[in-house]
Design a protein around this motif. Structure first.
Motif, PDB file in Angstrom:
ATOM      1  N   UNK A   1     -11.499  -0.927  -3.984  1.00  0.00           N
ATOM      2  CA  UNK A   1     -10.386  -1.244  -4.882  1.00  0.00           C
ATOM      3  C   UNK A   1      -9.246  -0.253  -4.704  1.00  0.00           C
ATOM      4  N   UNK A   2      -9.566   1.033  -4.664  1.00  0.00           N
ATOM      5  CA  UNK A   2      -8.536   2.064  -4.489  1.00  0.00           C
ATOM      6  C   UNK A   2      -7.861   1.928  -3.129  1.00  0.00           C
ATOM      7  N   UNK A   3      -8.654   1.664  -2.085  1.00  0.00           N
ATOM      8  CA  UNK A   3      -8.076   1.489  -0.749  1.00  0.00           C
ATOM      9  C   UNK A   3      -7.140   0.290  -0.721  1.00  0.00           C
ATOM     10  N   UNK A   4      -7.528  -0.794  -1.403  1.00  0.00           N
ATOM     11  CA  UNK A   4      -6.680  -1.987  -1.458  1.00  0.00           C
ATOM     12  C   UNK A   4      -5.381  -1.721  -2.188  1.00  0.00           C
ATOM     13  N   UNK A   5      -5.449  -0.988  -3.293  1.00  0.00           N
ATOM     14  CA  UNK A   5      -4.239  -0.643  -4.051  1.00  0.00           C
ATOM     15  C   UNK A   5      -3.316   0.226  -3.201  1.00  0.00           C
ATOM     16  N   UNK A   6      -3.898   1.231  -2.542  1.00  0.00           N
ATOM     17  CA  UNK A   6      -3.087   2.139  -1.720  1.00  0.00           C
ATOM     18  C   UNK A   6      -2.440   1.402  -0.553  1.00  0.00           C
TER      19      UNK A   6
ATOM     20  N   UNK B   1       2.066   3.323  -7.300  1.00  0.00           N
ATOM     21  CA  UNK B   1       0.773   3.106  -6.638  1.00  0.00           C
ATOM     22  C   UNK B   1      -0.186   4.238  -6.956  1.00  0.00           C
ATOM     23  N   UNK B   2       0.303   5.470  -6.875  1.00  0.00           N
ATOM     24  CA  UNK B   2      -0.512   6.632  -7.222  1.00  0.00           C
ATOM     25  C   UNK B   2      -0.949   6.557  -8.687  1.00  0.00           C
ATOM     26  N   UNK B   3      -0.033   6.124  -9.560  1.00  0.00           N
ATOM     27  CA  UNK B   3      -0.357   6.017 -10.982  1.00  0.00           C
ATOM     28  C   UNK B   3      -1.440   4.964 -11.222  1.00  0.00           C
ATOM     29  N   UNK B   4      -1.364   3.842 -10.519  1.00  0.00           N
ATOM     30  CA  UNK B   4      -2.374   2.792 -10.679  1.00  0.00           C
ATOM     31  C   UNK B   4      -3.754   3.307 -10.262  1.00  0.00           C
TER      32      UNK B   4
ATOM     33  N   UNK C   1       1.604   0.970  -0.041  1.00  0.00           N
ATOM     34  CA  UNK C   1       2.256   1.485   1.167  1.00  0.00           C
ATOM     35  C   UNK C   1       3.019   0.392   1.904  1.00  0.00           C
ATOM     36  N   UNK C   2       2.418  -0.795   1.996  1.00  0.00           N
ATOM     37  CA  UNK C   2       3.073  -1.917   2.677  1.00  0.00           C
ATOM     38  C   UNK C   2       4.347  -2.328   1.945  1.00  0.00           C
ATOM     39  N   UNK C   3       4.274  -2.401   0.628  1.00  0.00           N
ATOM     40  CA  UNK C   3       5.443  -2.794  -0.156  1.00  0.00           C
ATOM     41  C   UNK C   3       6.558  -1.763  -0.024  1.00  0.00           C
ATOM     42  N   UNK C   4       6.209  -0.472  -0.102  1.00  0.00           N
ATOM     43  CA  UNK C   4       7.210   0.589   0.027  1.00  0.00           C
ATOM     44  C   UNK C   4       7.846   0.564   1.416  1.00  0.00           C
ATOM     45  N   UNK C   5       7.045   0.326   2.445  1.00  0.00           N
ATOM     46  CA  UNK C   5       7.564   0.258   3.812  1.00  0.00           C
ATOM     47  C   UNK C   5       8.527  -0.912   3.971  1.00  0.00           C
ATOM     48  N   UNK C   6       8.186  -2.054   3.384  1.00  0.00           N
ATOM     49  CA  UNK C   6       9.061  -3.226   3.436  1.00  0.00           C
ATOM     50  C   UNK C   6      10.389  -2.946   2.748  1.00  0.00           C
TER      51      UNK C   6
END
Length: 222
Positions: free
Chosen positions: A199-204, A151-154, A208-213
């Motif tokens: 866009x950056x907020x949406x990516x972040x 996510x950070x890389x994107x 975060x949601x995917x990592x939490x899941x």
């Protein structure tokens, strides 16, 4: 004037998504093997090849030391060779992917090194091959951290794509420079910045949601 603004934003946004999407996929294809190799060849790890590790580490460090705008210029001949042009979104994918791969490799290396040593040693004790350990132990155990790192890389690639707009890559960066700055269109400049922020907020948020899941599912399994 308003219709002109929306048309330019839609076009620039589409070009940015195109550049970031393809660049991320290619950077992963380059950075994942490199990151895994950095881990496996490090002293005391599964393959432990200090000389090879030093070469890989020096290559990654050297590539990352280049300012991105200079790296783009250096890779323009390669872009022309691969896609036939040095202008446009497709040409920008080449330097974006190559420039981001070492950064991504470091992220992957750090994530894989977070895996508990005991789990690796247990797999080795059972006679598991190094490649199987990577696929079945290292990557699954580090998946949440990998997602956060990717996510950070994107987000970094997104900022790189805006920089690439300065040399004709297209996208929101080019829109801000050619129409916002050079033509004194403050409305385009402000709108472009807002779209990039969203866009950056949406990516972040998505990362975060995917990592939490992934973290929750991992704890449930354990």
């Amino acid at each position: 004037m308003q219709d002109d603004l929306w048309g330019l934003l839609v076009t620039g946004f589409g070009e940015t998504l195109y550049m970031v999407g393809f660049s991320t996929v290619l950077a992963l294809l380059l950075g994942l093997p490199l990151g895994v190799a950095l881990v496996l060849t490090s002293p005391g790890h599964l393959l432990s090849l200090p000389a090879v590790h030093k070469i890989l580490e020096s290559t990654v460090n050297a590539t990352r030391s280049f300012p991105f705008i200079i790296l783009i210029v250096l890779l323009l001949p390669l872009a022309r060779l691969l896609v036939g042009t040095t202008l446009g979104s497709t040409a920008a994918v080449v330097p974006l992917a190559i420039g981001s791969a070492p950064f991504l490799a470091r992220i992957i290396e750090n994530s894989l090194k977070e895996v508990e040593r005991g789990k690796i040693e247990a797999a080795v004790a059972m006679g598991t091959a190094p490649l199987d350990i990577v696929v079945k132990v290292l990557i699954p155990e580090a998946m949440a951290s990998l997602v956060r790192g990717i996510t950070l890389a994107i987000i970094t690639i997104t900022s790189f794509s805006a920089t690439a707009g300065a040399i004709g890559a297209g996208g929101l960066g080019s829109l801000a420079i050619r129409y916002g700055y050079q033509r004194y269109r403050d409305d385009i400049m402000v709108a472009t910045v807002l779209v990039l922020i969203l866009l950056v907020q949406g990516i972040q948020w998505s990362g975060n949601r995917l990592a939490l899941t992934i973290d929750r599912r991992r704890h449930q399994v354990q």
